[in-house]
Design a protein around this motif. Structure first.
Motif, PDB file in Angstrom:
ATOM      1  N   VAL A 133       0.852  -1.182   0.000  1.00  0.00           N
ATOM      2  CA  VAL A 133       0.000   0.000   0.000  1.00  0.00           C
ATOM      3  C   VAL A 133       0.895   1.243   0.000  1.00  0.00           C
ATOM      4  O   VAL A 133       1.319   1.703   1.060  1.00  0.00           O
ATOM      5  CB  VAL A 133      -0.947   0.022   1.214  1.00  0.00           C
ATOM      6  N   ALA A 164      -7.492  -0.834   0.745  1.00  0.00           N
ATOM      7  CA  ALA A 164      -6.507  -1.122  -0.298  1.00  0.00           C
ATOM      8  C   ALA A 164      -5.874  -2.492  -0.101  1.00  0.00           C
ATOM      9  O   ALA A 164      -5.580  -3.200  -1.070  1.00  0.00           O
ATOM     10  CB  ALA A 164      -5.432  -0.038  -0.303  1.00  0.00           C
ATOM     11  N   LYS A 212      -9.099   3.601   4.410  1.00  0.00           N
ATOM     12  CA  LYS A 212      -8.606   3.462   3.039  1.00  0.00           C
ATOM     13  C   LYS A 212      -7.421   2.497   2.955  1.00  0.00           C
ATOM     14  O   LYS A 212      -7.230   1.835   1.930  1.00  0.00           O
ATOM     15  CB  LYS A 212      -8.235   4.832   2.478  1.00  0.00           C
TER      16      LYS A 212
END
Length: 249
Positions: A171, A199, A195
């Motif tokens: 990530v 991801a 987030k």
């Protein structure tokens, strides 16, 4: 007993104009544990050693030592390291030390390694060792930088993604520009917004996760606050938890 050992620079890698790696030959350096750090030093005219701590990036099985660094503005040592070339002399403190190692982390299903800037160094060493792939079902590297060209070791990261499909997630996070492949922002806010977990496609919770944090102290402080809200606690030998950390200054 700690002591200075003489070493030679054998290679430098310039990732960009301010981010670089040095590979160093020091035959007598004892084996270390992935995630540990040592001190690099330069002998001064007055006979004193100017030194700073740096994490070792190489695998413990690789006898060529490697560090990742930036020349800090107005820094005393790092600008001098930035101009070193192959065959230049350097000093290395023996042995390596530090507790950002897998032996200090309780076992879990998923290991999250979250770094800013050169704080990714010990995680690269851990990923280059065999232990992490044997002990964790899922491994996530969260790597935050300011600009896209501040991302180092991308070839290694791509190799791990290929070799460990379904187990290794990468990530990338870039704070000062937007790209089509990285999250935009800072680790703490992106954790809070879910987030990062989105991801990675994995849960981040007390039951399944261990988190290793390394880099900017403000990132670590803010990320700790978010992780605590998720029910995670700092890991200490006397009080086992979920978060192991190392601040870079």
């Amino acid at each position: 007993m700690a002591q200075w050992l003489e070493a030679k620079v054998i290679e430098r890698i310039d990732w960009n104009e301010h981010l670089f790696s040095l590979k160093v030959d020091c035959p007598n350096f004892p084996k270390f544990i992935a995630g540990q750090f040592t001190k690099l030093g330069l002998l001064q005219e007055d006979g004193k050693v100017l030194s700073r701590a740096y994490s070792l990036v190489n695998s413990p099985d690789d006898r060529t030592l490697e560090i990742l660094a930036v020349p800090v503005e107005n820094g005393l040592l790092s600008p001098k390291l930035h101009i070193l070339e192959a065959n230049d002399s350097i000093l290395i403190m023996s042995p390596a030390t530090g507790y950002l190692t897998l032996d200090e982390v309780p076992k879990s299903k998923t290991l999250w390694m979250m770094a800013t800037g050169t704080g990714v160094g010990p995680f690269i060493s851990i990923l280059r060792s065999g232990q992490v792939w044997q002990e964790y079902e899922n491994i996530v590297l969260v790597y935050a930088v300011r600009q896209e060209n501040d991302l180092a070791y991308l070839d290694d990261i791509r190799d791990w993604k290929s070799a460990h499909k379904g187990r290794f997630s990468f990530v990338p996070i870039i704070s000062r520009e937007k790209t089509d492949f990285a999250l935009h922002g800072r680790i703490p806010a992106l954790l809070e917004q879910k987030k990062i977990t989105g991801a990675a496609g994995l849960a981040l919770d007390q039951e399944t996760s261990q988190v290793m944090l390394c880099g900017n102290p403000q990132m670590i402080k803010d990320a700790m606050d978010v992780l605590k809200e998720l029910g995670l606690t700092r890991h200490l030998r006397r009080s086992p938890g979920n978060i192991t950390l190392e601040q870079y200054w």
